[in-house]
Design an enzyme around this catalytic site. Structure first.
Site, PDB file in Angstrom:
ATOM      1  N   GLU A 197       0.889  -1.161   0.000  1.00 36.17           N
ATOM      2  CA  GLU A 197       0.000   0.000   0.000  1.00 36.17           C
ATOM      3  C   GLU A 197       0.920   1.202   0.000  1.00 36.17           C
ATOM      4  OE1 GLU A 197      -3.606   2.032   2.598  1.00 36.17           O
ATOM      5  OE2 GLU A 197      -2.925   0.006   3.099  1.00 36.17           O
ATOM      6  N   ASN A 238      -5.747   1.964  -0.963  1.00 32.32           N
ATOM      7  CA  ASN A 238      -6.903   1.550  -0.189  1.00 32.32           C
ATOM      8  C   ASN A 238      -8.073   2.498  -0.446  1.00 32.32           C
ATOM      9  OD1 ASN A 238      -8.451   0.104   1.593  1.00 32.32           O
ATOM     10  ND2 ASN A 238      -7.005   0.230   3.280  1.00 32.32           N
ATOM     11  N   ASP A 299     -11.116  -2.057   2.880  1.00 33.41           N
ATOM     12  CA  ASP A 299     -11.321  -2.420   4.284  1.00 33.41           C
ATOM     13  C   ASP A 299     -11.685  -1.193   5.115  1.00 33.41           C
ATOM     14  OD1 ASP A 299      -8.561  -1.424   4.257  1.00 33.41           O
ATOM     15  OD2 ASP A 299      -8.451  -2.149   6.311  1.00 33.41           O
ATOM     16  N   GLU A 300     -12.408  -1.442   6.186  1.00 33.18           N
ATOM     17  CA  GLU A 300     -12.712  -0.457   7.225  1.00 33.18           C
ATOM     18  C   GLU A 300     -13.404   0.803   6.699  1.00 33.18           C
ATOM     19  OE1 GLU A 300      -9.396  -1.545  10.567  1.00 33.18           O
ATOM     20  OE2 GLU A 300      -8.785  -0.097   9.049  1.00 33.18           O
ATOM     21  N   TYR A 398       0.472 -10.324  11.823  1.00 28.30           N
ATOM     22  CA  TYR A 398       0.765  -8.897  11.726  1.00 28.30           C
ATOM     23  C   TYR A 398       1.993  -8.508  12.550  1.00 28.30           C
ATOM     24  CZ  TYR A 398      -3.610  -7.440   9.443  1.00 28.30           C
ATOM     25  OH  TYR A 398      -4.636  -7.229   8.550  1.00 28.30           O
ATOM     26  N   ASP A 442       1.016   1.728  12.383  1.00 27.38           N
ATOM     27  CA  ASP A 442      -0.024   2.414  13.170  1.00 27.38           C
ATOM     28  C   ASP A 442       0.545   3.487  14.096  1.00 27.38           C
ATOM     29  OD1 ASP A 442      -1.161   0.156  12.006  1.00 27.38           O
ATOM     30  OD2 ASP A 442      -2.694   0.017  13.543  1.00 27.38           O
TER      31      ASP A 442
END
Length: 620
Positions: A197, A238, A299-300, A398, A442
């Site tokens: 990404e 994304n 996603d999300e 992850y 994150d």
């Protein structure tokens, strides 16, 4: 004797030898004793008599164009591994040579399998160029830790066709050196898919070029390396959620809630101009990514949110699909439109699974690959039954920068394999394309690149093992760790933890203008960067000003200032690289260069926006 004749004779001898040589009483799922160690472990190894010794007269023998391409790459890597310059030549072969052969008729090997025969010479055979290439990776691994390779034979074929690593370079820029190291190590371990990404600096939409991007020349270089090493680079933008890197300055494309508040991370899927915008990004990425895949994320979009806040989404769905349509149908409609557009450009669509909750009447187009990471109502078995190839991208795989890290020991001890999804274990491999580990930023300042690389080493080895062969080649995780360490890193892998100057106090200057009059104390950090402190060690150079993204100051031109030293603060870590008779200094976290304005003020800039300052260091 022809190559085919040698192979038939070798196979017969190997069968006789394997019948005569006892196998140790190892566990059924573990590798028998005496098998040369590689990652992934060799399968179907039949030991022979004697050994192969790599010597000064070695040649790489290859007789056709595909074989010669593989042999030339192997020659490059042997040189990078310190094994000398090895010539590539045609046959006939002789004792001590390494023979590379691509034989398209060998169907047992498939597109990626290979046969390796070890005797007085090494013979690598693939039915396709990629298979022969993977045979050379095995040879490089063996030469990395063995003076002599024991004689024997193996036919080594992967169980899964997709063996990957996912990297979000979407907000926080990751250095191209780090990504190139990853590509080399992936290929070395027979991983074949890097899913990124990533933000490419746009010519069509300059308003979207907030820092974190890569230039098209950087992407072309990475893709070329991937092509050389048989790693497919799959790009992702994304959408329609997580679009803020692209639309934070495009309020006209943002979804607006019932309170009139625009959502900079959510694309308004009801607007034709929003879809046109996304298509234009696909077009631009196609210029630099030749892969037959397009990853749109998906996603999300509404995870933890309520479609009721956006009545225009339901209105769009009902207008297009009738009175029984749901808001989710508008989301699936966007996915399918992107899939159709990508297909028109010769690309297959990939998406994440969490948006497929079952609250829709419109199906996702069959054939869309689904990467399963979250346990929602629609299970992997259902996705496969609906005609979707499914990749295992489980949360348990992850590595979150500054957060959760996969427990590789636990997975190894449990004999995890790609059939083990979040929420469901499948009995068969049918419909499963493979698996990948995923690296997420994150908390972008939670760890440096070097710390992430160290943390990724064993997970990368494990996913390579579990997607290629048996998930448990060694009786204990400690033994598997020793195997991975024996194999090490790929030839050409650059040690980015090396600091080019010793610790000490220096005069730090730009074009003769001293910027630290009292001197700057440089000290190597445990992860291979430096802190730049005042001579008394009380204050350190740090970049902290400007807008934060994922806890990182990513505003070009923002100030670099002297702040109280804090050994735990990654924003005080800098990378030194020799350049133009001096040094380039780059933030370990923002990946922007330390520059001096004309007034002597210290700032940070992306290297393509302002030529990086060359710093002189004079030890005091």
């Amino acid at each position: 004797m022809t190559t085919a004749s040698r192979r038939l004779l070798g196979a017969a001898l190997a069968l006789l030898l394997s019948a005569a040589v006892p196998v140790s009483a190892a566990r059924a799922d573990s590798e028998p004793a005496g098998v040369p160690q590689t990652v992934p472990a060799l399968t179907n190894w039949s030991p022979g008599g004697g050994s192969y010794e790599y010597g000064p007269g070695v040649r790489l023998v290859a007789d056709d164009a595909a074989s010669r391409r593989v042999a030339r790459t192997l020659a490059d890597d042997l040189r990078a591994a310190g094994k000398g310059t090895v010539p590539v030549t045609g046959g006939p072969s002789r004792s001590g040579d390494i023979v590379v052969d691509v034989e398209p008729g060998d169907k047992q090997l498939g597109a990626e399998g290979y046969e390796l025969r070890v005797g007085k010479q090494l013979e690598i055979t693939g039915a396709a160029e990629t298979g022969a290439f993977y045979g050379t990776r095995t040879v490089l691994q063996l030469l990395a830790h063995l003076d002599e390779i024991p004689a024997g034979r193996t036919v080594d074929v992967p169980q899964y066709k997709e063996r990957g690593v996912g990297v979000c370079a979407c907000y926080i820029h990751i250095s191209t050196d780090w990504l190139e190291n990853l590509v080399r190590d992936m290929a070395y371990h027979k991983l074949n898919q890097l899913l990124v990404e990533i933000k490419v600096k746009s010519d069509a939409h300059p308003e979207a070029n907030s820092w974190g991007y890569y230039t098209k020349s950087e992407i072309r270089r990475l893709v070329a390396l991937g092509e050389k090493y048989h790693v497919t680079i799959v790009p992702e933008i994304n959408s329609p959620g997580h679009m803020d890197p692209w639309i934070q300055d495009r309020p006209d494309l943002q979804l607006v809630d019932t309170d009139g508040k625009a959502q900079p991370s959510r694309l308004d899927i009801t607007k034709p101009e929003a879809f046109a915008y996304y298509k234009s990004l696909i077009d631009e990425y196609a210029e630099v990514f030749p892969a037959d895949w397009w990853h749109m994320g998906a996603d999300e979009y509404m995870l933890g949110s309520d479609f009721a806040k956006y009545p225009q989404v339901l209105a769009y769905a009902k207008a297009k699909y009738g009175a029984n349509a749901t808001p989710q149908d508008a989301f699936i409609d966007f996915v399918n439109r992107v899939g159709a557009y990508a297909a028109g450009k010769g690309k297959h669509l990939r998406i994440w699974n969490d948006g497929l909750t079952g609250a829709n009447t419109v199906p996702v187009t069959p054939g869309t690959t689904v990467e399963h990471w979250l346990n929602v109502r629609t299970k992997p078995s259902q996705l496969i039954a609906q005609g979707h190839p499914v990749m295992n991208a489980a949360y348990s795989l992850y590595l979150v920068r500054g957060g959760f890290h996969t427990n590789t020991k636990k997975l190894y001890d449990e004999q995890w394999d790609p059939r083990s999804f979040e929420g469901e274990k499948l009995a068969s491999r049918d419909g499963i394309t493979g698996a990948k580990i995923s690296l997420w930023p994150d908390n972008g300042r939670g760890e440096t690149e070097n710390e992430v690389a160290k943390a990724t080493f064993l997970p990368l080895n494990h996913i390579a093992q579990a997607t290629w062969g048996a998930p448990h080649p060694d009786a204990t995780y400690a033994e598997f760790t020793a195997r991975a360490e024996a194999v090490g890193h790929a030839p050409g892998w650059q040690d980015t933890t090396r600091v080019p100057v010793p610790d000490g106090t220096y005069t730090l200057s730009d074009r003769g203008h001293r910027t630290a009059p009292a001197g700057a104390r440089l000290t190597r950090t445990p992860d291979g960067y430096v802190t730049i402190a005042s001579a008394d060690g009380t204050t350190c150079l740090e970049t902290r000003s400007g807008k934060l993204t994922l806890n990182v100051p990513l505003e070009p031109g923002s100030a670099v200032t002297w702040e109280p030293c804090d050994a735990k603060d990654t924003l005080q870590r800098w990378q030194l690289a020799a350049a133009d008779g001096g040094y380039r200094i780059t933030s370990a976290i923002t990946r922007m260069a330390l520059d001096a304005d004309t007034d002597g003020r210290l700032v940070q800039y992306p290297p393509d926006q302002k030529a990086p300052t060359t710093w002189a260091l004079a030890q005091r």
